[in-house]
Design a protein around this motif. Structure first.
Motif, PDB file in Angstrom:
ATOM      1  N   ARG A   1       0.815  -1.216   0.000  1.00 58.95           N
ATOM      2  CA  ARG A   1       0.000   0.000   0.000  1.00 58.95           C
ATOM      3  C   ARG A   1       0.848   1.267   0.000  1.00 58.95           C
ATOM      4  O   ARG A   1       0.575   2.216  -0.727  1.00 58.95           O
ATOM      5  N   THR A   2       1.900   1.297   0.804  1.00 69.14           N
ATOM      6  CA  THR A   2       2.749   2.481   0.870  1.00 69.14           C
ATOM      7  C   THR A   2       3.464   2.715  -0.456  1.00 69.14           C
ATOM      8  O   THR A   2       3.494   3.842  -0.972  1.00 69.14           O
ATOM      9  N   LEU A   3       4.037   1.658  -1.031  1.00 65.93           N
ATOM     10  CA  LEU A   3       4.665   1.767  -2.347  1.00 65.93           C
ATOM     11  C   LEU A   3       3.647   2.225  -3.390  1.00 65.93           C
ATOM     12  O   LEU A   3       3.948   3.048  -4.257  1.00 65.93           O
ATOM     13  N   GLY A   4       2.439   1.686  -3.304  1.00 62.97           N
ATOM     14  CA  GLY A   4       1.402   2.024  -4.266  1.00 62.97           C
ATOM     15  C   GLY A   4       0.994   3.482  -4.201  1.00 62.97           C
ATOM     16  O   GLY A   4       0.785   4.128  -5.235  1.00 62.97           O
ATOM     17  N   LEU A   5       0.887   4.026  -2.995  1.00 68.60           N
ATOM     18  CA  LEU A   5       0.526   5.436  -2.857  1.00 68.60           C
ATOM     19  C   LEU A   5       1.636   6.342  -3.381  1.00 68.60           C
ATOM     20  O   LEU A   5       1.363   7.385  -3.998  1.00 68.60           O
ATOM     21  N   PHE A   6       2.877   5.952  -3.153  1.00 68.78           N
ATOM     22  CA  PHE A   6       4.008   6.716  -3.687  1.00 68.78           C
ATOM     23  C   PHE A   6       3.943   6.718  -5.218  1.00 68.78           C
ATOM     24  O   PHE A   6       4.114   7.763  -5.853  1.00 68.78           O
ATOM     25  N   TRP A   7       3.697   5.551  -5.817  1.00 69.93           N
ATOM     26  CA  TRP A   7       3.570   5.457  -7.272  1.00 69.93           C
ATOM     27  C   TRP A   7       2.402   6.288  -7.770  1.00 69.93           C
ATOM     28  O   TRP A   7       2.530   7.023  -8.778  1.00 69.93           O
ATOM     29  N   ALA A   8       1.254   6.195  -7.113  1.00 69.66           N
ATOM     30  CA  ALA A   8       0.068   6.925  -7.565  1.00 69.66           C
ATOM     31  C   ALA A   8       0.316   8.428  -7.538  1.00 69.66           C
ATOM     32  O   ALA A   8      -0.053   9.143  -8.479  1.00 69.66           O
ATOM     33  N   GLY A   9       0.955   8.913  -6.480  1.00 69.02           N
ATOM     34  CA  GLY A   9       1.272  10.335  -6.421  1.00 69.02           C
ATOM     35  C   GLY A   9       2.209  10.745  -7.529  1.00 69.02           C
ATOM     36  O   GLY A   9       2.030  11.791  -8.171  1.00 69.02           O
ATOM     37  N   SER A  10       3.215   9.918  -7.785  1.00 68.10           N
ATOM     38  CA  SER A  10       4.200  10.220  -8.816  1.00 68.10           C
ATOM     39  C   SER A  10       3.571  10.259 -10.207  1.00 68.10           C
ATOM     40  O   SER A  10       3.773  11.218 -10.972  1.00 68.10           O
ATOM     41  N   LEU A  11       2.796   9.243 -10.551  1.00 70.86           N
ATOM     42  CA  LEU A  11       2.237   9.176 -11.903  1.00 70.86           C
ATOM     43  C   LEU A  11       1.091  10.169 -12.096  1.00 70.86           C
ATOM     44  O   LEU A  11       0.914  10.708 -13.199  1.00 70.86           O
ATOM     45  N   CYS A  12       0.312  10.422 -11.051  1.00 68.09           N
ATOM     46  CA  CYS A  12      -0.741  11.443 -11.163  1.00 68.09           C
ATOM     47  C   CYS A  12      -0.126  12.806 -11.458  1.00 68.09           C
ATOM     48  O   CYS A  12      -0.607  13.540 -12.338  1.00 68.09           O
ATOM     49  N   ALA A  13       0.930  13.159 -10.721  1.00 66.62           N
ATOM     50  CA  ALA A  13       1.605  14.430 -10.967  1.00 66.62           C
ATOM     51  C   ALA A  13       2.226  14.448 -12.353  1.00 66.62           C
ATOM     52  O   ALA A  13       2.136  15.444 -13.090  1.00 66.62           O
ATOM     53  N   ASN A  14       2.861  13.350 -12.712  1.00 67.80           N
ATOM     54  CA  ASN A  14       3.499  13.216 -14.019  1.00 67.80           C
ATOM     55  C   ASN A  14       2.522  13.518 -15.142  1.00 67.80           C
ATOM     56  O   ASN A  14       2.748  14.405 -15.981  1.00 67.80           O
ATOM     57  N   MET A  15       1.416  12.788 -15.172  1.00 69.55           N
ATOM     58  CA  MET A  15       0.508  12.862 -16.313  1.00 69.55           C
ATOM     59  C   MET A  15      -0.364  14.121 -16.285  1.00 69.55           C
ATOM     60  O   MET A  15      -0.708  14.653 -17.346  1.00 69.55           O
ATOM     61  N   SER A  16      -0.724  14.609 -15.111  1.00 70.58           N
ATOM     62  CA  SER A  16      -1.551  15.823 -15.065  1.00 70.58           C
ATOM     63  C   SER A  16      -0.774  17.030 -15.581  1.00 70.58           C
ATOM     64  O   SER A  16      -1.314  17.861 -16.323  1.00 70.58           O
ATOM     65  N   VAL A  17       0.512  17.128 -15.210  1.00 73.53           N
ATOM     66  CA  VAL A  17       1.339  18.219 -15.722  1.00 73.53           C
ATOM     67  C   VAL A  17       1.610  18.026 -17.207  1.00 73.53           C
ATOM     68  O   VAL A  17       1.554  18.979 -18.001  1.00 73.53           O
ATOM     69  N   PHE A  18       1.894  16.787 -17.604  1.00 76.25           N
ATOM     70  CA  PHE A  18       2.237  16.495 -18.994  1.00 76.25           C
ATOM     71  C   PHE A  18       1.087  16.825 -19.932  1.00 76.25           C
ATOM     72  O   PHE A  18       1.258  17.542 -20.930  1.00 76.25           O
ATOM     73  N   ILE A  19      -0.106  16.325 -19.632  1.00 82.67           N
ATOM     74  CA  ILE A  19      -1.259  16.538 -20.515  1.00 82.67           C
ATOM     75  C   ILE A  19      -1.646  18.013 -20.568  1.00 82.67           C
ATOM     76  O   ILE A  19      -1.867  18.580 -21.650  1.00 82.67           O
ATOM     77  N   THR A  20      -1.690  18.649 -19.405  1.00 82.60           N
ATOM     78  CA  THR A  20      -2.055  20.074 -19.378  1.00 82.60           C
ATOM     79  C   THR A  20      -1.009  20.922 -20.072  1.00 82.60           C
ATOM     80  O   THR A  20      -1.337  21.881 -20.789  1.00 82.60           O
ATOM     81  N   GLY A  21       0.270  20.575 -19.881  1.00 84.17           N
ATOM     82  CA  GLY A  21       1.335  21.328 -20.528  1.00 84.17           C
ATOM     83  C   GLY A  21       1.293  21.225 -22.040  1.00 84.17           C
ATOM     84  O   GLY A  21       1.606  22.187 -22.747  1.00 84.17           O
ATOM     85  N   ILE A  22       0.909  20.059 -22.548  1.00 82.76           N
ATOM     86  CA  ILE A  22       0.791  19.898 -24.009  1.00 82.76           C
ATOM     87  C   ILE A  22      -0.261  20.853 -24.553  1.00 82.76           C
ATOM     88  O   ILE A  22      -0.049  21.572 -25.537  1.00 82.76           O
ATOM     89  N   VAL A  23      -1.417  20.870 -23.908  1.00 80.14           N
ATOM     90  CA  VAL A  23      -2.535  21.666 -24.402  1.00 80.14           C
ATOM     91  C   VAL A  23      -2.275  23.165 -24.228  1.00 80.14           C
ATOM     92  O   VAL A  23      -2.600  23.975 -25.111  1.00 80.14           O
ATOM     93  N   ALA A  24      -1.669  23.544 -23.091  1.00 82.37           N
ATOM     94  CA  ALA A  24      -1.485  24.965 -22.785  1.00 82.37           C
ATOM     95  C   ALA A  24      -0.203  25.542 -23.367  1.00 82.37           C
ATOM     96  O   ALA A  24      -0.081  26.767 -23.476  1.00 82.37           O
ATOM     97  N   GLY A  25       0.763  24.696 -23.735  1.00 82.38           N
ATOM     98  CA  GLY A  25       2.052  25.184 -24.220  1.00 82.38           C
ATOM     99  C   GLY A  25       2.093  25.348 -25.727  1.00 82.38           C
ATOM    100  O   GLY A  25       1.069  25.308 -26.428  1.00 82.38           O
TER     101      GLY A  25
END
Length: 400
Positions: A152-176
């Protein structure tokens, strides 16, 4: 009996779960064959064909793992998510290595008709993170799932990492500046945003790996004022500094006319105005989502019994490390043009500030997990009529 069942699985052609992480690791590199075939076949390089092949490959990879585990299916559906994403990690690592000129012959077509924004400095560093850090996390979590151990702890670390990764990536593509160059393959990215969100919801709602109730030890820890907890006092000061840093960079991203913002942008981090859009989007994410969490962590270090601290500090630690890795790496990468790089005379100051900013949430998460008594609810343990009056009579804290 267990050995006999494993033997039957082998004779029946099914893969024993105990060896699954090795199989996943090896099978993931078959992605190189897919990339090479597409790179050498012009018919596979049309934008819509790339999307269709991408969907087909993801379906085939899922079916492969589903079929080989059919006789001994994993108890956790996230196993299939992690196994599938291992395959894409190899693709991301290949993309980063090819853009940096370390390898060639795999991603030329994708750079032109797939996702051209993957050639930005930020995206290259993001792909390195996914291809190395996430790949390792997936294999570790697959190993724990197949061994019936908690992750569970490893999973939450991964979820935080990938959520931040993809939310910035997708928004940056559209807004940049690449917002006008969106190709069909872009839509595959939403799968990689949806899955960590689903994973985070699933993991947050599962029972914790650790106890939520403490006795003597928790009561003793929670009677101490902040002044007598020097480590927590330092962390509170660092969190307040991180909040100030978040506000400053968020205001810079919002084009604030304040003199402090203008000075910081021109003399310290001009990368925040890189037209690719990712740095600006990341600062806004941290301002609107990270800042409230940093404030909540200050509260959690002041107010005893905040049982949510263990989960949210882990989730945010994963998010901030991924963000800062891509941000720092992107600002230093040769593909970032000179006007947007860190000025030489303040290089170590800016680098140190960014590294410390990444380290603070991690230090808070380590503090919460290494000595959790301050964050537990105080109550008698089952079978007790009152709180234990000595440490020896208390239930010892054990990690599963």
């Amino acid at each position: 009996m267990q050995k006999g069942s494993q033997k039957i699985l082998r004779e029946g052609g099914q893969q024993p779960l105990e060896e699954m992480e090795t199989l996943v690791f090896l099978f993931s590199f078959s992605a190189l064959g897919v990339l090479y075939a597409m790179n050498t076949t012009p018919e596979f390089q049309e934008p819509y064909v790339i999307l269709e092949i991408g969907v087909a490959v993801l379906v085939i990879v899922f079916l492969f793992y589903y079929l080989i585990t059919r006789g001994n299916p994993p108890k956790d559906f996230l196993f299939f998510v992690f196994a599938e994403f291992c395959f894409t990690c190899v693709i991301d690592l290949t993309s980063a290595l090819e853009y940096d000129g370390i390898i060639s012959g795999f991603m030329d077509f994708y750079q032109k008709t797939g996702e051209p924004y993957l050639g930005t400095a930020y995206a290259i560093m993001m792909c390195y993170w996914d291809g190395i850090a996430h790949f390792i996390l997936y294999l570790m979590m697959i190993s724990r799932i197949t061994d019936r151990r908690a992750y569970r702890t490893l999973g939450l670390f991964w979820a935080g990492s990938l959520c931040a990764n993809m939310s910035v990536f997708i928004t940056g593509i559209v807004a940049g500046k690449y917002g006008s160059e969106i190709r069909p393959a872009f839509w595959l990215n939403f799968l990689f945003l949806l899955m960590p969100v689903l994973g985070a919801v699933t993991l947050f709602t599962r029972p914790k790996d650790r106890p939520l109730i403490g006795g003597y030890n928790a009561q003793n820890a929670q009677t101490m004022k902040l002044i007598w907890r020097p480590l927590d006092l330092i962390l509170v000061v660092l969190l307040l500094a991180a909040m100030a840093f978040t506000i400053l960079r968020g205001l810079v991203a919002l084009d604030s006319p304040l003199e402090a913002c203008s000075i910081y942008l021109s003399q310290y981090e001009p990368y925040l105005k890189d037209p690719v859009g990712y740095p600006k989007v990341m600062m806004l994410h941290l301002l609107f989502y990270g800042l409230p969490l940093l404030g909540a962590f200050v509260y959690g270090l002041l107010k005893p019994g905040c049982t949510w601290m263990s989960d949210w500090t882990t989730f945010f630690a994963g998010a901030i490390i991924q963000c800062q890795w891509s941000h720092i790496g992107g600002s230093l990468h040769p593909r970032t043009t000179t006007p947007f790089r860190i000025p030489n005379d303040v290089f170590w100051t800016v680098l140190g500030a960014n590294l410390l900013y990444a380290a603070v949430p991690v230090m808070v998460a380590v503090r919460v997990h290494s000595n959790p008594y301050f964050f537990l609810k105080i109550a008698p343990f089952p079978g007790q009529t009152g709180l234990p009056n000595s440490e020896e009579k208390d239930t010892k804290y054990k990690e599963k």
